[in-house]
Design an enzyme around this catalytic site. Structure first.
Site, PDB file in Angstrom:
ATOM      1  N   GLY A   1       4.099  -0.139  -1.285  1.00 51.93           N
ATOM      2  CA  GLY A   1       3.953  -0.727  -2.611  1.00 51.93           C
ATOM      3  C   GLY A   1       5.173  -0.461  -3.470  1.00 51.93           C
ATOM      4  O   GLY A   1       5.600  -1.317  -4.256  1.00 51.93           O
TER       5      GLY A   1
ATOM      6  N   TYR B   1       0.856  -1.189   0.000  1.00 55.43           N
ATOM      7  CA  TYR B   1       0.000   0.000   0.000  1.00 55.43           C
ATOM      8  C   TYR B   1       0.894   1.243   0.000  1.00 55.43           C
ATOM      9  O   TYR B   1       1.770   1.387   0.840  1.00 55.43           O
ATOM     10  CB  TYR B   1      -0.900  -0.039   1.233  1.00 55.43           C
ATOM     11  CG  TYR B   1      -2.037   0.961   1.309  1.00 55.43           C
ATOM     12  CD1 TYR B   1      -2.168   2.020   0.420  1.00 55.43           C
ATOM     13  CD2 TYR B   1      -3.000   0.840   2.288  1.00 55.43           C
ATOM     14  CE1 TYR B   1      -3.219   2.915   0.499  1.00 55.43           C
ATOM     15  CE2 TYR B   1      -4.063   1.731   2.389  1.00 55.43           C
ATOM     16  CZ  TYR B   1      -4.161   2.773   1.496  1.00 55.43           C
ATOM     17  OH  TYR B   1      -5.202   3.663   1.597  1.00 55.43           O
ATOM     18  N   CYS B   2       0.662   2.132  -0.975  1.00 55.09           N
ATOM     19  CA  CYS B   2       1.347   3.429  -1.049  1.00 55.09           C
ATOM     20  C   CYS B   2       2.867   3.223  -1.100  1.00 55.09           C
ATOM     21  O   CYS B   2       3.368   2.493  -1.942  1.00 55.09           O
ATOM     22  CB  CYS B   2       0.907   4.303   0.131  1.00 55.09           C
ATOM     23  SG  CYS B   2       1.486   6.026   0.060  1.00 55.09           S
ATOM     24  N   ILE B   3       3.605   3.844  -0.191  1.00 56.42           N
ATOM     25  CA  ILE B   3       5.065   3.778  -0.220  1.00 56.42           C
ATOM     26  C   ILE B   3       5.554   2.341  -0.032  1.00 56.42           C
ATOM     27  O   ILE B   3       6.595   1.954  -0.583  1.00 56.42           O
ATOM     28  CB  ILE B   3       5.664   4.713   0.859  1.00 56.42           C
ATOM     29  CG1 ILE B   3       7.179   4.828   0.713  1.00 56.42           C
ATOM     30  CG2 ILE B   3       5.278   4.271   2.261  1.00 56.42           C
ATOM     31  CD1 ILE B   3       7.791   5.865   1.637  1.00 56.42           C
TER      32      ILE B   3
ATOM     33  N   PHE C   1      -1.931  -1.230  -3.782  1.00 60.94           N
ATOM     34  CA  PHE C   1      -2.946  -0.231  -3.483  1.00 60.94           C
ATOM     35  C   PHE C   1      -2.302   1.150  -3.596  1.00 60.94           C
ATOM     36  O   PHE C   1      -1.383   1.476  -2.835  1.00 60.94           O
ATOM     37  CB  PHE C   1      -3.487  -0.374  -2.055  1.00 60.94           C
ATOM     38  CG  PHE C   1      -4.109  -1.691  -1.708  1.00 60.94           C
ATOM     39  CD1 PHE C   1      -4.606  -2.546  -2.684  1.00 60.94           C
ATOM     40  CD2 PHE C   1      -4.227  -2.069  -0.375  1.00 60.94           C
ATOM     41  CE1 PHE C   1      -5.189  -3.751  -2.343  1.00 60.94           C
ATOM     42  CE2 PHE C   1      -4.817  -3.278  -0.025  1.00 60.94           C
ATOM     43  CZ  PHE C   1      -5.289  -4.119  -1.002  1.00 60.94           C
TER      44      PHE C   1
END
Length: 670
Positions: free
Chosen positions: A409, A405-407, A433
């Site tokens: 990811g 998720y985000c960073i 995500f």
């Protein structure tokens, strides 16, 4: 304050002894009786006021004196109730002013021993705005056309206002707020002609300024974007809704509460200054209503592994059988993992467990100065690799399906390329995500990677012992949506004097984490500034990373209104992987677009089996579906999760449980 009025005739004024006229002209009975004539025309609300208005025989004011005239007239204009309200309002205004003055003075004293700012313009907005304005000055014809256009808009506004006020006509507005703009939601902004013209005048001027900057040609794109960002920030700050005197809701609250709303607002202001150590830290929610492990982050489970960077949580199953391949989720270390587990009804963790997945989640450490030199490579080795190994040992499975998720990811993308180069096949599929791999269109956060700003950030981290204080990152994210995350709370807390509502999402948002200096600076420079990963110019542990070598199935989710990981940027990254990629676009933003439980029946998502070169082509062929994208992803994930096996009890795996979920790392405050 409304009064019931009844027309009454004032009693004749008592006869007064004439005094020598100041002007030298003879006095007259007419002059002496003037207050009585005025008195006879005044409508007083209560009989008690009429009695109070009669001149006292012991103290006869001089009617030819202005002070004497007002002394007689004053009681007639205000009822006792209104006089009491006015006195209370005056007292509370004074209290509010003293409270604010004391808070500011205290904050100044607390900040006095801190070093002054090394840069009065850390975002380097000044040079960008100067360059844009210089280009405008070099095009006087364009500037004159713009000024003429603004004058024309204002003429339309004045004519519309005049028709409405003078003729009572229904005139259509010249300027209207953008859809979703909540600043002017109070009905008085439309009903009251004064506030309506204030609102429209502001909208005309602010849109004109922003259009003027955005229309400038022959300016380097990043410089222009910086100027646009800070021009919008400035015009947002000067919205009339942000000032007491021009905010009808705030004025109404002040009058109706006799100024108590302003006293409470300044008390909130003082408390926020105190909480921020002399720097204003605006409250977004009532944090006292939430406790991690009690009413947020409540999914049952165990901590089954821990090192200096992570705790690994395994959650209890909710089905008798589960898929063989476990699911391992890496949330962003910028925030805490329980965005995935706020409440039972919107918990992604609980929902995934109910679908038959064995769910593991990494809870990142909230680093202190001892971890200042931890790098991206450390987070790969002691984060991703360590967690994958622990999950496989705990479950006996051969592979995991991973989520970033985000960073996190971005980190997972690097891990996939690293594993591919090493021939490591322990990750069978990957889901992202709101995660970026190509940062060429990474949105407004890219503005905060200017080298001048990075130097300021480095100084802040050095002052904090080698970590970025959580509040700094929070302030940065809030600045990206200032109207929603700054000014709305400024108005609610200070101008209206209200307490912020309890809201689990905003509690999570305020539960900030720190970041190690080396990791954070490397991330901002190598990814945001240099875009090194997408260019094939990034290495970890001596291995050059190539996303094209990643052949495992990949599922990529983006959100249409995401201002942190814009969907165009996410889509460009999705096309870098060498294996099969499924791209899904969800409605809403960076958080709500991801955390959208099916039971909420909110938003929508789009799918398209093709991967054209750009998002415009993808959207043109995409199909829209109502509701949450989770079931669509669950089906994709289930097809890659193997056969069903008996449910796994976190307490009975090969790893000895260390403590109950949510663990201790997540409870560390910044």
């Amino acid at each position: 304050m409304t009064n019931k009025t009844a027309a009454t005739k004032a009693e004749p004024a008592a006869k007064k002894t004439a005094k020598p006229p100041i002007s030298g002209k003879p006095s007259s009975k007419a002059a002496a009786a003037k207050p009585a004539k005025v008195q006879a025309k005044i409508e007083t609300p209560h009989a008690a006021v009429q009695a109070a208005a009669k001149p006292s025989p012991r103290s006869q004011p001089n009617p030819s004196s202005a002070a004497g005239f007002m002394q007689e007239l004053g009681p007639l204009l205000l009822s006792p109730e209104n006089r009491e309200s006015l006195e209370a309002l005056s007292m509370n205004l004074a209290r509010a002013a003293l409270t604010a003055q004391g808070a500011v003075a205290g904050a100044a004293l607390r900040q006095a021993d801190k070093p002054p700012s090394l840069n009065a313009d850390p975002f380097n907005a000044g040079p960008a705005l100067s360059e844009v304005m210089g280009k405008l000055a070099a095009q006087p014809d364009r500037l004159m056309r713009a000024q003429a256009d603004l004058f024309s808009r204002y003429m339309d506004l004045w004519q519309s206002t005049a028709r409405r006020i003078a003729a009572g006509e229904e005139a259509p507005p010249v300027a209207v707020p953008a859809p979703g703009d909540k600043r002017f939601a109070d009905p008085e902004w439309d009903k009251n002609p004064l506030f309506d013209v204030i609102k429209q005048s502001y909208l005309l001027s602010s849109s004109w300024l922003n259009e003027l900057v955005s229309g400038v040609q022959d300016v380097e794109p990043q410089t222009k974007r910086r100027a646009e960002f800070f021009m919008k920030a400035m015009t947002d700050a000067f919205s009339p809704s942000n000032f007491l005197i021009s905010n009808p809701a705030a004025l109404k609250a002040a009058v109706e509460s006799r100024g108590e709303s302003l006293v409470k607002g300044m008390e909130n202001f003082a408390a926020d200054l105190e909480r921020g150590g002399g720097a204003l830290q605006i409250s977004q929610t009532d944090t006292t209503q939430f406790e991690v492990g009690r009413n947020v982050a409540t999914a049952p489970g165990k901590v089954v592994f821990q090192n200096e960077l992570i705790q690994l949580l395994q959650f209890e199953p909710e089905t008798r059988q589960v898929f063989e391949i476990p699911l391992l989720i890496f949330p962003p270390w910028i925030n805490k993992y329980y965005i995935l587990d706020l409440r039972p009804e919107n918990s992604m963790i609980r929902w995934l467990a109910s679908q038959g997945f064995t769910v593991f989640v990494v809870s990142w450490v909230n680093p202190d100065p001892k971890l200042a030199e931890k790098s991206f490579e450390d987070y790969l080795k002691n984060g991703v690799e360590a967690a994958v190994g622990a999950v496989l040992k705990q479950t006996g499975a051969k592979q995991v399906n991973a989520v970033g998720y985000c960073i996190a990811g971005t980190l997972l993308s690097c891990a996939l390329a690293y594993f591919a180069a090493k021939g490591d096949k322990r990750i069978g599929s990957a889901t992202f995500f709101a995660a970026q791999q190509d940062f060429s269109e990474s949105g407004d956060l890219k503005l905060f990677t200017d080298e001048d700003w990075l130097r300021v950030i480095e100084v802040r981290m050095d002052e904090a012992g080698g970590v970025l204080p959580g509040q700094v990152m929070s302030d940065t994210f809030n600045a990206l949506r200032a109207n929603d995350l700054v000014w709305s709370f400024f108005v609610n807390n200070y101008l209206l004097g209200k307490e912020p509502r309890p809201f689990d999402l905003l509690f999570w948002n305020s539960d900030q984490t720190r970041m190690p200096k080396r990791l954070h600076l490397d991330y901002l420079r190598r990814f945001y500034r240099d875009n090194a990963l997408s260019k094939g110019d990034f290495a970890l542990d001596g291995v050059k990373l190539d996303l094209g070598a990643v052949k495992v199935p990949v599922f990529v989710q983006a959100s249409r209104e995401d201002h942190i990981a814009p969907y165009r940027s996410v889509y460009k990254g999705a096309r870098l992987f060498g294996g099969p990629v499924t791209f899904v676009l969800a409605g809403s933003g960076h958080i709500a677009g991801v955390i959208n439980a099916p039971g909420a029946h909110k938003y929508q998502y789009w799918t398209n089996d093709r991967r054209p070169e750009n998002t415009e082509g993808w959207l043109a062929g995409a199909a829209e579906h109502p509701g949450s994208w989770w079931p669509y992803w669950s089906k994709w994930l289930a097809e890659r999760s193997g056969a069903k096996v008996p449910a796994r009890d976190p307490a009975k795996g090969k790893l000895e449980p260390l403590e109950d979920a949510p663990g201790s790392f997540v409870k560390v405050k910044s």
